[in-house]
Design a protein around this motif. Structure first.
Motif, PDB file in Angstrom:
ATOM      1  N   ILE A 241       0.850  -1.198   0.000  1.00 41.15           N
ATOM      2  CA  ILE A 241       0.000   0.000   0.000  1.00 41.15           C
ATOM      3  C   ILE A 241       0.881   1.242   0.000  1.00 41.15           C
ATOM      4  O   ILE A 241       2.084   1.149   0.270  1.00 41.15           O
ATOM      5  N   ARG A 242       0.274   2.378  -0.307  1.00 42.54           N
ATOM      6  CA  ARG A 242       0.981   3.652  -0.194  1.00 42.54           C
ATOM      7  C   ARG A 242       0.156   4.547   0.720  1.00 42.54           C
ATOM      8  O   ARG A 242      -0.656   5.326   0.257  1.00 42.54           O
TER       9      ARG A 242
ATOM     10  N   THR B   5      -0.333  -7.438 -11.351  1.00 45.34           N
ATOM     11  CA  THR B   5      -1.172  -8.308 -10.529  1.00 45.34           C
ATOM     12  C   THR B   5      -2.362  -8.808 -11.346  1.00 45.34           C
ATOM     13  O   THR B   5      -3.010  -9.755 -10.972  1.00 45.34           O
ATOM     14  N   VAL B   8      -5.871  -4.889 -10.857  1.00 45.23           N
ATOM     15  CA  VAL B   8      -6.226  -3.495 -10.576  1.00 45.23           C
ATOM     16  C   VAL B   8      -5.568  -2.541 -11.552  1.00 45.23           C
ATOM     17  O   VAL B   8      -4.560  -2.842 -12.169  1.00 45.23           O
ATOM     18  N   GLU B  12      -1.688   5.029  -9.719  1.00 39.20           N
ATOM     19  CA  GLU B  12      -0.362   4.567  -9.323  1.00 39.20           C
ATOM     20  C   GLU B  12       0.171   3.519 -10.282  1.00 39.20           C
ATOM     21  O   GLU B  12       1.316   3.153 -10.242  1.00 39.20           O
ATOM     22  N   ASN B  13      -0.716   3.030 -11.159  1.00 38.48           N
ATOM     23  CA  ASN B  13      -0.272   2.048 -12.148  1.00 38.48           C
ATOM     24  C   ASN B  13      -0.115   2.682 -13.523  1.00 38.48           C
ATOM     25  O   ASN B  13      -0.119   1.994 -14.530  1.00 38.48           O
ATOM     26  N   ARG B  34     -10.198   9.977  -0.678  1.00 32.33           N
ATOM     27  CA  ARG B  34      -9.282   8.938  -1.159  1.00 32.33           C
ATOM     28  C   ARG B  34      -9.778   8.351  -2.471  1.00 32.33           C
ATOM     29  O   ARG B  34      -9.084   7.601  -3.120  1.00 32.33           O
ATOM     30  N   PHE B  47      -9.562  -1.336  -5.433  1.00 30.32           N
ATOM     31  CA  PHE B  47      -8.469  -1.442  -4.459  1.00 30.32           C
ATOM     32  C   PHE B  47      -8.097  -0.046  -3.977  1.00 30.32           C
ATOM     33  O   PHE B  47      -7.885   0.861  -4.778  1.00 30.32           O
ATOM     34  N   PRO B  49      -5.302   1.968  -2.406  1.00 28.56           N
ATOM     35  CA  PRO B  49      -3.860   1.839  -2.121  1.00 28.56           C
ATOM     36  C   PRO B  49      -3.430   2.523  -0.835  1.00 28.56           C
ATOM     37  O   PRO B  49      -2.323   2.304  -0.367  1.00 28.56           O
ATOM     38  N   THR B  50      -4.322   3.329  -0.237  1.00 31.11           N
ATOM     39  CA  THR B  50      -3.977   3.996   1.024  1.00 31.11           C
ATOM     40  C   THR B  50      -4.108   3.049   2.205  1.00 31.11           C
ATOM     41  O   THR B  50      -3.304   3.079   3.135  1.00 31.11           O
ATOM     42  N   THR B  51      -5.145   2.208   2.168  1.00 36.54           N
ATOM     43  CA  THR B  51      -5.395   1.324   3.313  1.00 36.54           C
ATOM     44  C   THR B  51      -5.218  -0.153   2.967  1.00 36.54           C
ATOM     45  O   THR B  51      -5.197  -0.986   3.864  1.00 36.54           O
ATOM     46  N   GLY B  52      -5.116  -0.478   1.683  1.00 33.20           N
ATOM     47  CA  GLY B  52      -4.988  -1.870   1.281  1.00 33.20           C
ATOM     48  C   GLY B  52      -6.319  -2.604   1.230  1.00 33.20           C
ATOM     49  O   GLY B  52      -6.370  -3.797   0.965  1.00 33.20           O
ATOM     50  N   GLU B  53      -7.419  -1.884   1.498  1.00 37.38           N
ATOM     51  CA  GLU B  53      -8.724  -2.549   1.463  1.00 37.38           C
ATOM     52  C   GLU B  53      -9.162  -2.747   0.020  1.00 37.38           C
ATOM     53  O   GLU B  53      -8.857  -1.922  -0.847  1.00 37.38           O
ATOM     54  N   SER B  54      -9.871  -3.829  -0.223  1.00 34.17           N
ATOM     55  CA  SER B  54     -10.411  -4.031  -1.562  1.00 34.17           C
ATOM     56  C   SER B  54     -11.865  -4.435  -1.428  1.00 34.17           C
ATOM     57  O   SER B  54     -12.277  -5.009  -0.413  1.00 34.17           O
ATOM     58  N   LYS B 107     -15.583   6.597   4.479  1.00 38.17           N
ATOM     59  CA  LYS B 107     -14.567   7.654   4.401  1.00 38.17           C
ATOM     60  C   LYS B 107     -13.771   7.660   3.103  1.00 38.17           C
ATOM     61  O   LYS B 107     -12.601   8.035   3.089  1.00 38.17           O
TER      62      LYS B 107
END
Lengths: 351, 109
Positions: A241-242, B5, B8, B12-13, B34, B47, B49-54, B107
């Motif tokens: 993550i970032r 992967t 996603v 950032e990709n 976010r 996805f 990328p701030t919290t890793g939640e998907s 949020k």
């Protein structure tokens, strides 16, 4: 350049894995390094001993808690018989030895990159609030207590459920004051004072692994979220993550404290807010994840110690997945016999 | 764009973040959320990328998310839903508003 011989500890790749196997694998991944890897184990059953594609030789070590002399003598023996240029200690219990006797080891020709004693003390949960303030990250409401009276007033203030923690080890979640008092007594009996009473933060666990060179320079860091953990709370699946708040805090941790060596910040994210929970002054067991996404911290550590160029590109992509799996090795009794009887085993001799 | 992967895609990709259109009344709070960092693929896998939640969204949610990322107004998003699905504009607006409320609750906005 001659081969560098690197000692790696924590090669107990079991259900509560040490970081060593991932460290050895990271060193092997750097094709520019000429290294031989020596596994430093505490038990003949540590799986790392038997991984001949990672270890060139393995030794049984005395426990670091057994005193300076035995540990130092063993390292000197390895240095004189096989060679040892660098050691990456990866267990908490080893760090005081390598921190305290770093200069003596350097004089013997064994380098390390570990935190200073003052930096090492920052991992104490009683120091967490100061560290969090310095690096600009929240921590859950926390009180450091040393008496039942203080415990009760901390409980009244923080409420339930609440975490009762030792300064370095053990953490329990209490739902009543009786439970809290019982955990308080049990931690005091085992680990002594002080006790940390901390607000329980619900949410997801985020972590960052990083490396500082001791002058404030950041030699790489990677942030992850644990997606799946074992019953012991060890990561089994994760994703990069970032989280800028967490990464900025980690960068500040390196620059403000001039951190030397590897570290892991354990955080929780609750409704988008990040809380620092714990500092580990070493590589975590999942550190190969960082290598896999292009940030090879063991290699950078070694390169910094030997003034070798360190790759400038230390960024990584978010959304990369980490999946652990089990693997079996079938081998002869010979390595087991030798490690039990002589305390060492050389894979090269077996070829 | 697919990342290695295979699941996603997002800023950032390699995809650029959407630029706000001049004069568009975007959803309140959306510019700071976010949401603009989310990586979203065409199957509705999202996805953060701030919290890793998907999480996954259905095709309506996917269109609303895409609209928000493109800084469309709620009216424009609802109009797009009426083009894609058999739904009246009023109902589409209600659905989109409900979804935005959910995004605020977690949020993302």
């Amino acid at each position: 350049m001659k081969d560098l011989i690197i000692g790696v500890t924590g090669i107990n790749a079991v259900d509560n894995p040490g970081p060593g196997v991932g460290v050895a694998r990271s060193l092997r991944e750097d094709s520019e390094l000429n290294v031989k890897v020596v596994g430093l184990a505490y038990d003949a059953m540590e799986p790392g001993i038997y991984l001949d594609w990672l270890m060139d030789k393995s030794y049984i070590m005395p426990y670091p808690s057994g005193g300076r002399d035995a540990y130092m003598e063993r390292l000197a023996y390895i240095k004189s018989t096989y060679g040892l240029d660098f050691v990456i200690p990866s267990l908490d219990v080893e760090l005081p030895f390598f921190t305290k006797y770093g200069e003596e080891l350097e004089n013997m020709g064994i380098k390390t990159v570990v935190p200073t004693m003052e930096q090492f003390r920052l991992r104490g949960k009683d120091r967490l609030e100061d560290v969090a303030k310095t690096i600009g990250i929240r921590i859950p409401a926390t009180r450091v207590v040393s008496s039942h009276e203080d415990l009760q007033s901390a409980l009244d203030e923080i409420g339930y459920p609440v975490m009762i923690k030792g300064a370095f080890y053990k953490a329990y979640c209490a739902y009543t004051s009786m439970q809290a008092a019982s955990y308080y007594n049990s931690i005091v009996a085992e680990w002594g004072y002080p006790i940390i009473v901390q607000q329980m933060v619900k949410g997801e666990e985020l972590n960052v692994v990083g490396l500082g060179d001791g002058t404030g320079e950041n030699l790489g860091m990677v942030g992850i979220k644990k997606m799946g953990v074992t019953s012991l709370g060890k990561i089994w699946t994760g994703v990069t993550i970032r989280n800028e708040e967490m990464l900025e805090a980690a960068a500040k941790f390196i620059s403000e404290y001039k951190w030397k060596g590897a570290f892991e910040l354990e955080c929780m994210v609750d409704s988008g807010e990040v809380y620092l929970i714990e500092i580990n002054p070493r590589l975590p067991a999942w550190s190969f994840f960082a290598t896999g996404v292009g940030v090879n911290l063991p290699s950078n550590m070694l390169r910094s110690a030997f003034d070798m160029p360190i790759p400038k590109a230390r960024d990584y992509e978010s959304g990369k997945l980490y999946v652990r799996y089990t693997y079996e090795v079938v081998t002869d009794m010979k390595p087991f016999q030798e490690i039990v009887t002589t305390g060492e085993y050389c894979h090269e001799d077996a070829v | 764009m697919e990342s290695e992967t295979g699941r996603v895609s997002g800023p950032e990709n390699g995809l650029p973040a959407a630029e706000p259109r001049e004069g568009a009344a975007v959803v309140e709070g959306a510019e700071m959320g976010r949401l603009y960092l989310l990586a979203i693929n065409e199957e509705g896998f999202v996805f953060d990328p701030t919290t890793g939640e998907s999480f996954t969204v259905n095709s309506t949610g996917l269109e609303v998310l895409k609209g928000l990322k493109e800084r469309k107004t709620m009216e424009e998003i609802a109009l797009r839903l009426t083009e894609l699905f058999i739904v009246e504009k009023d109902e589409a607006e209600r659905d989109a508003t409900d979804f935005v409320d959910q995004l605020r609750y977690i949020k993302l906005l």
